[in-house]
Write a protein that holds these residues in place. Structure first.
Motif, mmCIF file in Angstrom:
data_model
loop_
_atom_site.group_PDB
_atom_site.id
_atom_site.type_symbol
_atom_site.label_atom_id
_atom_site.label_comp_id
_atom_site.label_asym_id
_atom_site.label_seq_id
_atom_site.Cartn_x
_atom_site.Cartn_y
_atom_site.Cartn_z
ATOM 1 N N LYS A 68 109.965 -65.506 -31.994
ATOM 2 C CA LYS A 68 110.533 -64.576 -30.992
ATOM 3 C C LYS A 68 110.629 -65.254 -29.622
ATOM 4 N N ASP A 80 99.789 -60.129 -29.869
ATOM 5 C CA ASP A 80 99.760 -58.688 -29.630
ATOM 6 C C ASP A 80 98.293 -58.266 -29.646
ATOM 7 N N GLY A 85 102.218 -52.645 -21.681
ATOM 8 C CA GLY A 85 102.728 -53.876 -21.052
ATOM 9 C C GLY A 85 101.855 -55.066 -21.415
ATOM 10 N N VAL A 86 102.267 -56.222 -20.914
ATOM 11 C CA VAL A 86 101.547 -57.465 -21.236
ATOM 12 C C VAL A 86 100.365 -57.623 -20.270
ATOM 13 N N GLU A 90 107.593 -59.254 -29.517
ATOM 14 C CA GLU A 90 108.793 -59.549 -28.725
ATOM 15 C C GLU A 90 108.492 -59.489 -27.236
ATOM 16 N N GLN A 91 107.696 -58.477 -26.883
ATOM 17 C CA GLN A 91 107.368 -58.266 -25.473
ATOM 18 C C GLN A 91 106.586 -59.472 -24.911
ATOM 19 N N ALA A 94 100.041 -58.403 -25.713
ATOM 20 C CA ALA A 94 100.944 -57.265 -25.518
ATOM 21 C C ALA A 94 100.259 -55.970 -25.925
ATOM 22 N N TYR A 118 107.644 -62.396 -22.138
ATOM 23 C CA TYR A 118 106.815 -62.587 -20.938
ATOM 24 C C TYR A 118 106.453 -64.067 -20.759
ATOM 25 N N GLU A 143 107.590 -55.258 -32.065
ATOM 26 C CA GLU A 143 108.052 -55.033 -30.684
ATOM 27 C C GLU A 143 107.051 -55.620 -29.681
ATOM 28 N N LEU A 144 105.760 -55.496 -30.015
ATOM 29 C CA LEU A 144 104.740 -56.064 -29.124
ATOM 30 C C LEU A 144 104.880 -57.591 -29.077
ATOM 31 N N MET A 165 104.727 -48.263 -30.267
ATOM 32 C CA MET A 165 105.443 -49.537 -30.452
ATOM 33 C C MET A 165 104.967 -50.249 -31.713
#
Ligand code: 5RP
Length: 220
Positions: free
Chosen positions: A34, A118, A213-214, A8-9, A209, A13, A5-6, A1
């Protein structure tokens, strides 16, 4: 990733920490951008917000969120913001986006500070990321010499004026063993508006992140 992307994740969350029918404190930086996008995409209702920068204010207003002054809101429940570095004691370096003063004001007014990063931002010792210090322009050189005397190399951030009309010195090569003490020491230098060490008032929750997963770290 990717790092993007991290971010965003973790931003998505963090939506679950938005208080219902209450003021939300919103930080600054790409992770927060984000987060604001996620609020919009998920149609989350935010009663109103206090904001740590002109850019964040604009983004919030663009998606229909009312932004009020901290003078109007008073203390509020939750502040959500990113960081440049976070250590195991929930202490942070912030200010990579030059918004540290307003961020620190909002952090001081929030019952809960939720830091969204992240995993690359987690460190054992703060200081690899150059420490931002916001300074009154006419005091820049005297502040710079005092910061250098503390063992760092303070470099003026080029083409950068903060929302408060001040300058930023980035202090390189500090190895920060006692963040609370250094925060107090730098705050005492006349001409310093704010140092980007958030140690006296650190985070309460760190969401970070990872590709798996978070993960959540919460102060006991
Ligand atoms: C802005 C900040 C940001 O929270 C920090 O720089 C992290 O930014 P990003 O989310 O873009 O990595 O302190 O002053």
């Amino acid at each position: 990733m990717t790092q993007d992307e991290l971010k965003e994740q973790v931003a998505a969350y963090a939506l679950r920490y938005i208080p219902q029918n209450a003021v939300l404190g919103v930080g600054s930086g790409s992770t927060v951008v984000k987060f604001i996008e996620a609020i919009y995409k998920q149609g989350i209702e935010v009663k109103c917000a206090v904001s740590s920068s002109n850019k964040t204010t604009q983004l919030l207003q663009d998606i229909g969120i009312k932004v009020i002054s901290p003078n109007e809101s008073g203390c509020f429940d939750v502040y959500i913001d990113g960081a440049d570095e976070v250590n195991d004691n929930f202490e942070m370096i912030k200010g990579g986006g030059a918004c540290l003063t307003r961020e620190k004001i909002l952090a001081s007014m929030a019952k809960q500070f939720v830091c969204i990063v992240d995993q690359s931002k987690l460190v054992t010792t703060l200081g690899k990321f150059p420490l931002p210090v916001e300074v009154i322009p006419m005091a820049r050189e005297i502040v710079r010499s005092k910061l250098n005397a503390l063992g760092g190399q303070a470099i003026l951030r080029e083409n950068c004026l903060t929302d408060n009309g001040c300058e930023i010195l980035d202090v390189h090569n500090l190895h920060i063993d006692n963040a609370k003490e250094l925060e107090a020491t730098i705050n005492q230098i006349p001409g310093v508006v704010t140092v980007g060490l958030f140690a006296q008032r650190g985070a309460d929750i760190v969401l970070y992140a990872t590709p798996q997963g978070v993960q959540i770290k919460q102060k006991m």
